[in-house]
Design a protein around this motif. Structure first.
Motif, short mmCIF file in Angstrom:
data_model
loop_
_atom_site.label_atom_id
_atom_site.label_comp_id
_atom_site.label_asym_id
_atom_site.label_seq_id
_atom_site.Cartn_x
_atom_site.Cartn_y
_atom_site.Cartn_z
N UNK A 179 0.84 -1.19 0.00
CA UNK A 179 0.00 0.00 0.00
C UNK A 179 0.87 1.24 0.00
N UNK A 180 0.45 2.22 -0.75
CA UNK A 180 1.23 3.44 -0.94
C UNK A 180 1.40 4.19 0.37
N UNK A 181 2.51 4.87 0.47
CA UNK A 181 2.85 5.63 1.66
C UNK A 181 2.57 7.13 1.45
N UNK A 182 1.98 7.48 0.31
CA UNK A 182 1.63 8.87 0.02
C UNK A 182 0.12 9.03 0.16
N UNK A 183 -0.30 10.13 0.66
CA UNK A 183 -1.74 10.36 0.78
C UNK A 183 -2.35 10.79 -0.55
N UNK A 184 -1.64 11.63 -1.30
CA UNK A 184 -2.16 12.07 -2.58
C UNK A 184 -1.82 11.04 -3.65
N UNK A 185 -2.64 11.03 -4.71
CA UNK A 185 -2.43 10.07 -5.78
C UNK A 185 -1.37 10.62 -6.72
#
Length: 185
Positions: free
Chosen positions: A109-115
């Motif tokens: 799962x990505x560690x950035x909040x924005x796409x």
């Protein structure tokens, strides 16, 4: 590295330019084949991505008896090459030119909040070994690849692989869907 690689890139850059960049990052000039499909020529509207064309072009340039097929976002385990180079696996490949092995794939799962492109924050957390991967899964930071796409990936024996010893192969007697999308070696 020094292993043969066939790469096709959907880009308006030249194959020579892309190959030069890959060689500067450690790929073998001698063993690297690069082809491109021009985005502006293939689809000037920019709405289509020719995945089948790219895959088929890459496979057409393969000069070995067997191939590992991987998408650009595929991050192989650090021991995938040594596993596939294991003497017992090599003997099985040599004995059967139609042998296909399935590489189980997972997603982190990505560690950035924005796409957005999130490589920087994700790369330090990429597991290098199987036990580190399963630690991420237990923490709900990773999962099997595309778990909602049962038809695409439901035939992969993830639980069997978890306990499988390195260098061993397990038969897949039945494919559960005609939409199965395995990553093959």
């Amino acid at each position: 590295g020094d292993n043969p690689m066939s790469v096709v890139v959907f880009s308006d850059r030249t194959a020579v330019d892309i190959k030069s960049e890959l060689v500067s990052q450690g790929c073998s000039d001698e063993h690297l084949t690069v082809q491109t499909v021009s985005g502006s020529k293939y689809d000037p509207t920019g709405t289509e991505y020719p995945v089948n064309l790219l895959r088929n072009m890459a496979l057409s340039a393969v000069k070995t008896s067997h191939v590992v097929y991987a998408d650009v976002d595929f991050w192989p385990s650090s021991d995938l090459h040594s596993t596939l180079s294991n003497q017992s696996v090599k003997e099985k490949f040599a004995a059967d030119p139609k042998l296909a092995t399935i590489i189980p794939v997972f997603q982190m799962y990505r560690r950035c909040k924005e796409y957005k492109d999130c490589r920087g924050p994700n790369i330090p957390f990429m597991p290098k070994k199987k036990n580190a991967l399963f630690t991420l899964i237990k923490k709900k930071q990773a999962s099997t690849f595309d778990p909602t796409n049962v038809g695409g990936h439901g035939s992969t024996k993830y639980m069997t692989w978890r306990d499988q010893e390195m260098g061993t192969l397990v038969d897949l007697p039945c494919i559960k869907s005609n939409r199965y999308e395995p990553y093959l070696a």
